[in-house]
Design a protein around this motif. Structure first.
Motif, short mmCIF file in Angstrom:
data_model
loop_
_atom_site.label_atom_id
_atom_site.label_comp_id
_atom_site.label_asym_id
_atom_site.label_seq_id
_atom_site.Cartn_x
_atom_site.Cartn_y
_atom_site.Cartn_z
N ILE A 1 2.20 15.32 7.89
CA ILE A 1 1.30 14.54 8.75
C ILE A 1 1.73 13.07 8.72
CG2 ILE A 1 -1.07 13.77 9.06
CD1 ILE A 1 -1.95 16.42 7.87
N MET A 2 1.89 12.52 7.53
CA MET A 2 2.29 11.12 7.41
C MET A 2 2.62 10.83 5.95
SD MET A 2 -0.08 7.78 7.88
CE MET A 2 0.13 7.18 9.55
N PRO A 3 3.80 10.30 5.71
CA PRO A 3 4.09 9.91 4.32
C PRO A 3 3.16 8.75 3.93
CG PRO A 3 6.03 9.64 5.75
CD PRO A 3 4.88 9.97 6.63
N GLY A 4 2.71 8.77 2.69
CA GLY A 4 1.80 7.70 2.27
C GLY A 4 0.40 7.85 2.82
N LEU A 5 0.06 9.07 3.25
CA LEU A 5 -1.25 9.27 3.86
C LEU A 5 -2.38 9.01 2.88
CD1 LEU A 5 -2.77 10.25 6.38
CD2 LEU A 5 -2.68 12.55 5.46
N LEU A 6 -2.31 9.62 1.69
CA LEU A 6 -3.40 9.46 0.73
C LEU A 6 -3.57 8.01 0.30
CD1 LEU A 6 -3.18 12.70 -1.44
CD2 LEU A 6 -4.71 12.16 0.44
N PRO A 7 -2.48 7.30 -0.08
CA PRO A 7 -2.65 5.89 -0.41
C PRO A 7 -3.34 5.10 0.70
CG PRO A 7 -0.47 6.61 -1.07
CD PRO A 7 -1.11 7.77 -0.35
N LEU A 8 -2.93 5.37 1.95
CA LEU A 8 -3.53 4.62 3.05
C LEU A 8 -5.01 4.97 3.19
CD1 LEU A 8 -3.17 2.73 5.44
CD2 LEU A 8 -2.62 4.71 6.85
N LEU A 9 -5.31 6.26 3.22
CA LEU A 9 -6.70 6.65 3.40
C LEU A 9 -7.56 6.13 2.26
CD1 LEU A 9 -6.51 10.34 4.70
CD2 LEU A 9 -6.93 8.23 5.95
N TYR A 10 -7.06 6.23 1.04
CA TYR A 10 -7.88 5.79 -0.09
C TYR A 10 -8.12 4.29 -0.04
CZ TYR A 10 -10.03 6.12 -4.64
OH TYR A 10 -10.94 6.08 -5.66
N VAL B 1 0.84 -1.19 0.00
CA VAL B 1 0.00 0.00 0.00
C VAL B 1 0.89 1.25 0.00
CG1 VAL B 1 -1.56 1.39 1.44
CG2 VAL B 1 -2.04 -1.03 1.03
N ALA B 2 1.96 1.19 0.82
CA ALA B 2 2.82 2.37 0.92
C ALA B 2 3.71 2.55 -0.31
CB ALA B 2 3.68 2.28 2.18
N SER B 3 3.97 1.47 -1.06
CA SER B 3 4.94 1.64 -2.14
C SER B 3 4.35 1.54 -3.55
CB SER B 3 6.08 0.62 -2.00
OG SER B 3 5.59 -0.69 -2.11
N TYR B 4 3.21 0.89 -3.71
CA TYR B 4 2.68 0.68 -5.06
C TYR B 4 1.65 1.72 -5.47
CZ TYR B 4 4.55 -3.72 -6.81
OH TYR B 4 5.36 -4.68 -7.33
N ILE B 5 0.98 2.32 -4.50
CA ILE B 5 -0.08 3.26 -4.87
C ILE B 5 0.53 4.64 -5.06
CG2 ILE B 5 -2.28 4.28 -4.21
CD1 ILE B 5 -2.76 1.82 -2.48
N ASN B 6 0.28 5.18 -6.21
CA ASN B 6 0.88 6.43 -6.60
C ASN B 6 -0.15 7.54 -6.50
OD1 ASN B 6 2.93 7.99 -7.73
ND2 ASN B 6 3.58 6.17 -8.88
N PHE B 7 -0.34 8.09 -5.31
CA PHE B 7 -1.40 9.05 -5.09
C PHE B 7 -0.79 10.30 -4.43
CE2 PHE B 7 -6.15 9.20 -3.68
CZ PHE B 7 -6.23 10.49 -4.16
N GLY C 1 3.88 -3.19 8.41
CA GLY C 1 4.34 -3.18 7.02
C GLY C 1 4.24 -1.79 6.42
N PHE C 2 3.15 -1.12 6.71
CA PHE C 2 2.95 0.23 6.15
C PHE C 2 4.00 1.20 6.70
CE2 PHE C 2 1.19 4.48 6.26
CZ PHE C 2 0.81 4.64 4.94
N VAL C 3 4.15 1.21 8.01
CA VAL C 3 5.11 2.12 8.63
C VAL C 3 6.53 1.86 8.14
CG1 VAL C 3 6.25 2.70 10.82
CG2 VAL C 3 3.76 2.62 10.69
N ALA C 4 6.87 0.58 8.00
CA ALA C 4 8.24 0.24 7.59
C ALA C 4 8.56 0.84 6.23
CB ALA C 4 8.41 -1.27 7.54
N VAL C 5 7.58 0.88 5.35
CA VAL C 5 7.84 1.45 4.02
C VAL C 5 7.63 2.96 4.01
CG1 VAL C 5 7.12 1.50 1.62
CG2 VAL C 5 7.35 -0.67 2.81
N ALA C 6 6.50 3.41 4.57
CA ALA C 6 6.18 4.84 4.48
C ALA C 6 7.21 5.68 5.23
CB ALA C 6 4.77 5.10 5.03
#
Ligand SMILES: OC[C@H]1O[C@H](O)[C@@H](O)[C@@H](O)[C@@H]1O
Ligand SMILES: OC[C@H]1O[C@H](O)[C@@H](O)[C@@H](O)[C@@H]1O
Ligand SMILES: OC[C@H]1O[C@H](O)[C@@H](O)[C@@H](O)[C@@H]1O
Lengths: 261, 276, 276, 261, 276, 261
Positions: free
Chosen positions: C233-242, C204-210, D207-212
């Motif tokens: 706030i948080m890296p990867g926030l939009l991918p996670l929320l979406y 989720v954190a690496s594949y979603i490009n949002f 998993g999410f935290v480790a990457v993000a």
């Protein structure tokens, strides 16, 4: 008379900076107000706008005080109007006062710790009125402080005032601000004093390592902590389930919580 | 600190009753404006936080010991973003009302404060303020008096809107969560403490500003004590050691006031001899 | 998605029998060439993956419900390096043949795909291809027609050699592992799901490009919403929320097709108004 | 006629780029082939070599499409031969077509999601023939698409063709590629829909935290996940062992698995 | 390595008796000076470490099998900072005296060596030495013969002061810890092994220096095998694989001597053909 | 005669560098001593000071040998005195010898592994005298080695000596040092051989990932490992408590350990 009005407004703005936070203390607002008081609204408006942009990124994070925005905004605007200088020059005049105010606020925040222990006493007695009263001290103090700091330079002129500011030895200011930086350790020690058990040490250590070595922000650490806590919570569930029944782990039981959270 | 050790995890009066109404909550929103009224570097917003929930605590804890325990407990270190404080108020008041164990309440409170502080700083100090302020400034430079007025209105609609909304939202959320978890307070306490202590560990590493500014000139070789020695051993070493040292002093019965005095002396001496 | 909730973890026909022979496996190696035949940004290689193991699934699951469950389950998101796919086929087919719980199979499949994707990209796209291509190019620049011919031969010896080898190797490995762990399927399921979900979290954190490409000009101060606000706030926030939002919609019974429509609209609108 | 042959070969190469992957679609191979078709094998060979090196690092990672290598290779070589230009110049002509092809492929991959849901229906009915058939659609589509893209510029000349390419509004292309980037969220949501339990949330979060935050590659995360899973697995063992016997933990039992894995 | 598998976790003679006196400990401080007397890249300080505690081991283990087990066990890989070694001696000797399980002793020893190595390097090699040396050098440049003399005195006061202090401190600490944990040796063994193996995992990634220095020239494209291939797959891949490979050879009964020979050959061949 | 004295002192210093560590081997000490021997104490003192600063940061970390400080210090000082050159020039002469010594020491450390296995045999027999004796070999070897390396260039002159040094083929030196770098793998494999269980694999993996991917220092990893171990330890406690009583987890039991650690 004008100096008094400026001082009064500075007092109000000074309170608002810490308590209230309506942000009428920002230069964009104090600028035109000082302009009104000193009779040149437009120039006050312009100076306020300039100073607002100067202070745009200087916000208090985790309690660290930047050069004071209230004093910077008010004195900057006032001198721009009084001396007829360009707002950009006004910034230069305002900065030393803003820095002095920053130092003294840090000092007040350092010196205010003991009041907390008086508050503890009231708490022990369940005396909520007492706690209330203690909480009104600092705002009053800040009103007086900001009044004085804004009043003096307007009344005596900037140069005279700057001399007074420079009388404090630097090591004292610096020493108090160093002490202020260390102070939260006491707060955390008191938290530990009531929260800590040896069996909780691993979690404290993980949180520390994650920030000290890994440089993670608090939110990330909190997510990790929450993950560990949840894992442990469900592990406890399984511990209790397995004990009486002596049977295999019942995964399905966990489902029950799924809509609860 | 021996007195604080008298905080008991369980309440004397365990009867659970819904005593807070909307008016109470709204009153405490107004009080929340004074969150930083006793700001100081030992407990930060601890005093103002206590102040902000006093009306609720008084209504909930009619037993005197319970009230005093709650007050003492809340009067500890606390720091979060001032605009998000009412969310914490809401959640915690719901838990108090439900007579959750003090340990649990404390864990949740500590776990919430750190993340909300960071999020709030990003959202309000670093985004809302420069945006509204910047737009107002661009209006003002054109001599338009609407700049500051619109600034105050826009900023405070968000500000107060959030305060009221988050109080009721937090209270509702707290109430619901509390219901679900009621039967397993022991386990919830433990979970809350785990998150809480993880966050405290993180805060020790990030909030305490204890660095030496000390370079030894050994012949012609300069040795920077902080960077080349202390950080090589462990980043955050002094904050950790000093916290542990304070903890140990507290356990030994030293008063927090003595610790404050000691800290001020350290700062002044360190500054005077030029190593901090 | 209510239909997919009918995937049951246990098979109706639980009889375990060895039905796949070498010829079956080889046939599925050929089918694996079509792994990306239905590539799309929702499920990536999910369709081609299902296609590639259909002969095996048909032979293993003579019960119709079991077959349909398996097909549906495999038709989900899948993505790995195309040259390593036969290894996954081998392992998974061994598990299917052994009638492992769907949960376990899914966990292992998800756990394998991420790492093999990264390893494969490093080995084949970033190493084998430039090396063989580079050598061939240097021959070709001299006008030597052997360049391209040798390229095709060398590259595909590795390529097809790996495909066939990994299928049988994976199948053998799967069969052996499955035997050892047979008696503790419950625990193995759980373990497989743990790894699988950890990998999904990472994906989720690496594949979603949002990302927003949006800078607010507040007066004279530019505020970059993605970098200064969301990432703070948080890296990867939009991918996670979406992702969570989509999950929630699926739980609410929305069809995946509706989600796709929504996503396309978001992309188009975001692009049109210039914030993405 | 030559244009048709070029188109046919482009169609084959286009399929091979996604399905088959024998890599006859690389410029090093397509170069000489186009050379053969257009009557100058040597020049095709040289142009192919040049283009191969240009595209050396542009590989599709995690589904992200680089400028299309097939179109770039074929059109680049063809124009080098037809116009008698240096291969280096041919690259310049080829790039806009390669970029256009990249955009359209991204679009196709975005637009192809709904087919998956038709496939779900067939899966539900156990209709494997149906699934097979659906899997043949995209290759056919790609054949036609690559045929057209390669045929047109050869037939009409590069300039004319470029005009057609430029007709698509940019926001549309960009919007679809943005949508494509977000799309995997749906796939993951569906995975979660069938895999997720509240008690598994901690693992997802880790998993999410480790990457993000930590920026770890997937393989590292998988190792961490596997470590947690193994720990949990053996913990379950101990849970079950301890329950009936009420005795101390029997470490030695674990040895039994040592040759199994 | 079949002989080493005969190290048994429990002692034959389980009688616990306090046999070490101050004199014994001091003697072993002197012996600790020879910690690096058999330094080598396979076991580093393993031999010198064994040497340094021989008098203690002999007094503690009067049973011959116990003594031989202890010697063999200690003769494994060991490396820490030489000035902090006596702390490890103290702790370990207290545990030996208490007849702790070999597994526990080993775990604690391994867990201590890594961190103490890093801390010691920072404190002594990178701080004490440049400071004392630098001051002495600045004196010496002025032709003052006191420079070297003061250097030797100051440095060795710290050096020997630490050695003696840490021995007794470590022994005292070990004795106290051991008393508390006595009743739960099984659990302590496990805990010690967990820390020990975590540290070994870390050491594998940081102590083994196994990198290729190999760039393939593919046509005009240079491909750096170490950075672009191996590190892309996994940093520390070769150290990990080689360790696992050695472990597997040992399990297969190969002698460590054979492994050393193999390693030397790999180094020479790799260097000769120019890829290392 | 002077060459012999220099050699003897080099031998002593060479031992002290690895065994003893009183640091009389540092240039600041060897400088004046060589000065005394060669009759110019002051120049020796100065040269020693210069060389001390040159070698200030070159310390052996984790067994990696920097250019040898003993040889560098002694030969540097000796040539400064003998040729009457400036100490700064002496450094240039000393460096190649220091590098050669570094290479040979690395070689000795590589070649010394087999002695450990002889030591294992003595250990198996409980022959502590044998172990003692083996531990005296390397210091003697180093005495001879340092004697020779320091004696020769003083005796024959630097140029001649440098020729001898250059006779060794580079790949050999490099190969042995590469082998030395890999060698610890064997040590770790032997540790694993006696420590490893499948159920411990997760901890090994976590330690490896933390350093390989996360770049954490060993101390941080040890803290994490300790945290996991403590968590596991207390979990075991709860496992055992819950089993017989079948009751809820008794948190309070953990308190008992709080003063113990
Ligand atoms: O960082 C959270 C918080 O910390 C302190 O309370 C103050 O600096 C606030 O301005 C800030 O929002
Ligand atoms: O990253 C793994 C994998 O992802 C997608 O399937 C494609 O881009 C492949 O080329 C790539 O190997
Ligand atoms: O790094 C720890 C330790 O490793 C080796 O034993 C030597 O290089 C020592 O000098 C060093 O202190």
């Amino acid at each position: 008379m004008e100096a008094i009005l400026v001082g009064l407004w500075a007092g109000i703005a000074g309170i608002d900076q810490f308590v209230g936070l309506t942000h009428l203390h920002r230069p964009i607002v104090t600028g035109p107000i000082i302009g009104l008081i000193l009779g040149d609204l437009t120039l006050g408006l312009m100076a306020g706008a300039t100073l607002e942009l100067v202070w745009a990124g200087m916000v208090p994070l985790a309690g660290a005080q930047p050069p004071n925005v209230v004093i910077g905004g008010i004195i900057g605007t006032a001198f721009a109007i009084l001396t007829g200088q360009d707002p950009d020059v006004a910034v230069g005049i305002a900065v030393p006062f803003a820095v002095a105010a920053q130092a003294i606020i840090t000092l007040i925040f350092t010196a205010f710790s003991p009041v907390m222990h008086k508050m503890d006493d009231f708490a022990r007695d369940g005396d909520t009125k007492g706690i209330d009263r203690l909480n009104y001290i600092q705002p009053v103090l800040f009103f007086i402080f900001f009044f004085v700091i804004a009043f003096l330079p307007i009344y005596f002129g900037a140069e005279q005032a700057a001399n007074i500011v420079n009388m404090l030895p630097e090591w004292l200011i610096n020493g108090l601000s160093v002490a202020g930086g260390i102070m939260p350790a006491i707060g955390f020690a008191m938290l530990l004093n009531i929260m800590f058990k040896v069996s909780y040490a691993p979690f404290f250590a993980i949180g520390f390592v994650a920030v000290a070595y890994g440089g993670l922000p608090i939110l990330a650490v909190a997510i990790v902590g929450l993950s560990i806590a949840m894992y442990d919570y469900f592990m406890n569930d399984r511990l209790q389930t397995s004990a009486p029944s002596s049977g295999p782990v019942k995964e399905d039981d966990e489902e029950d919580y799924s809509d609860g959270i | 600190m021996k007195e604080q050790e008298t905080i008991t995890d369980d309440h004397q009066d365990k009867s659970v009753e819904k005593v807070l109404n909307k008016k109470d909550l709204n009153q405490m929103v107004w009080r929340s404006l004074l969150l930083q009224s006793s700001f100081n570097y030992e407990r930060m917003q601890g005093g103002g936080w206590t102040y902000s929930i006093i009306p609720g605590l008084k209504k909930i804890h009619t037993n005197k010991k319970d009230l005093s325990d709650a007050l003492l407990d809340h009067n500890q270190f606390f720091n979060t973003h001032p605009f998000l404080i009412t969310f914490v108020q809401g959640v915690i008041l719901a838990m108090e009302e439900n007579k959750e164990k003090r340990e649990t309440i404390r864990g949740i409170k500590v776990a919430l404060m750190g993340p909300l502080g960071g999020i709030g700083d990003a959202l309000f100090w670093l985004t809302l303020l420069p945006i509204t302020g910047g737009i107002a400034a661009s209006l003002a430079t054109e001599g338009n008096i609407a700049g500051p007025i619109l600034f105050l209105i826009a900023f405070n609609i968000v500000h107060f809107g959030l305060r009221f909304f988050l109080m009721h939202y937090g209270y509702g959320m707290g109430t619901r969560a509390v219901k679900v978890l009621k039967e397993s307070t022991q386990k919830v306490s433990r979970a809350a403490s785990i998150v809480g202590l993880t966050v405290v560990g993180a805060l020790v590493a990030s909030y305490i500003n204890f660095n030496l500014d000390w370079t030894i000139q050994a012949g012609e070789i300069p040795v920077n004590i902080q960077e080349e020695v202390l950080n090589a051993i462990m980043p955050g070493l002094l904050p950790l050691l000093y916290t542990v040292f304070c903890y140990w002093l507290l356990k030994k019965g030293r008063s927090p006031l003595a610790l404050i005095g000691m800290t001020v002396v350290i700062g002044l001496v360190g500054s005077f001899i030029g190593i901090m």
